[in-house]
Design an enzyme around this catalytic site. Structure first.
Site, PDB file in Angstrom:
ATOM      1  CB  CYS A   1      -1.901   4.575   4.206  1.00 55.20           C
ATOM      2  SG  CYS A   1      -3.249   3.926   3.196  1.00 55.20           S
ATOM      3  CB  SER A   2      -0.609   0.739   6.603  1.00 57.19           C
ATOM      4  OG  SER A   2      -1.695   1.393   7.249  1.00 57.19           O
ATOM      5  CB  CYS A   3      -4.769  -0.607   2.354  1.00 60.78           C
ATOM      6  SG  CYS A   3      -5.508   1.024   2.610  1.00 60.78           S
TER       7      CYS A   3
ATOM      8  CB  CYS B   1      -0.910   0.013   1.231  1.00 57.25           C
ATOM      9  SG  CYS B   1      -1.925   1.498   1.323  1.00 57.25           S
TER      10      CYS B   1
END
Lengths: 110, 209
Positions: free
Chosen positions: B117-119, B114
């Site tokens: 971000c951090s999906c 991602c």
């Protein structure tokens, strides 16, 4: 990090980067609570906040804060700003409660 | 360079001592949580339950899904067609998230990221590892995936294509690795033990037994 004005500081895909640091840390309880807060606020039955709003909030923290803060610090800062923006909580309530929490903590430690 | 100074100096510190003074953001978390409970947005029990649910999620769930796909062609077809529905058929609810399974083959190796971000497929793998959330991985894996994979000890032959999939808030990927040779006739549970978190992110491949 990026001098390109068209690129947000979070938008780093494809930029050069250093070695990948693979050490992992165990999550502290407070970090798990921030995670839980987000899960509850985004739950389809509540929909107080969306994941996109969380990300937008993180993208509005500013490059300096983004780099200085830990992952869950960014989350709670973004969640709080979003709740303030939506009027779910007020700045006054938050300020007073944070002072109370800090005071309670001081007593406990003393 | 600047991208080196980010998360890692902070994110890897040990859990703070619960007896120490609260940091500013820890204080904020407590205050916000208390206010939301008082306003009945949710209850204190809901917070505990959400933490327990998250704790119960681990890559073992993703590994079950992969092992199922390895041993049941009809399930694999269903998983590739609609990852969320196939997981739901195993009792794993992904909610409104769209899950896309990407399969490694003789000619294609997949890896997920991602960049913004951090999906991450949290329902299947739990909370993402620190390096997945940090800048070095997010920045580099889309630019030089083979070099990144090499840092994880994974060498992808030159004639195998490497595909990098960038996740979003509503769309998450999981890699279905290739079933290792020499596992013919293995039961699902034994196969699942070969499937690690990093295999399902795509930075490693299952070890041949």
């Amino acid at each position: 990090m990026s001098d390109d004005p068209g690129r947000g500081y979070h938008d780093i895909g494809g930029l050069p980067g250093g070695r990948i640091e693979r050490a992992e840390h165990a999550h502290a309880l407070w970090e798990m609570r921030v995670d839980a807060l987000m899960v509850l606020l985004t739950h389809p039955e509540r929909r107080v906040i969306t994941v996109d709003e969380l990300r937008r909030g993180i993208e509005q923290l500013g490059a300096e804060a983004y780099d200085a803060m830990t992952y869950y610090e960014r989350w709670i800062a973004s969640v709080t700003n979003t709740l303030l923006g939506k009027g779910v909580i007020t700045a006054d309530e938050l300020g007073r409660r944070m002072a109370e929490v800090a005071a309670r903590d001081g007593e406990g430690a003393g | 360079m600047a991208t080196e100074t980010h998360d890692h100096a902070h994110d890897h510190r040990p859990p703070p001592d619960e007896d120490g003074p609260l940091t500013y953001y820890q204080t904020m978390e407590i205050a916000v949580r208390e206010l939301l409970i008082e306003k009945e947005v949710f209850g204190a029990d809901d917070v505990r339950a959400a933490i327990e649910t998250m704790d119960a999620r681990s890559p073992a769930r993703g590994a079950e899904v992969v092992a199922h796909a390895w041993t049941d062609p009809a399930f694999k077809e269903a998983l590739m067609a609609d990852g969320s529905a196939a997981c739901a058929s195993m009792g794993i609810e992904l909610g409104p998230l769209r899950l896309i399974a990407v399969e490694n083959t003789e000619t294609v190796h997949n890896v997920i990221v991602c960049t913004l971000c951090s999906c991450y497929p949290r329902n299947l793998l739990g909370i993402p590892p620190d390096w997945y959330k940090a800048k070095a991985y997010r920045a580099r894996v889309v630019r030089e995936p083979r070099a990144v994979l090499r840092e994880f000890g994974t060498e992808i032959p030159g004639d195998v294509a490497v595909r990098v999939h960038d996740s979003t808030a509503d769309m998450r990927y999981i890699v279905v690795p290739r079933r290792p040779a020499g596992t013919e006739g293995w039961e699902r549970e034994r196969l699942a033990a070969l499937v690690t978190r990093d295999c399902m992110i795509g930075v490693t491949v299952p070890k041949t037994p």
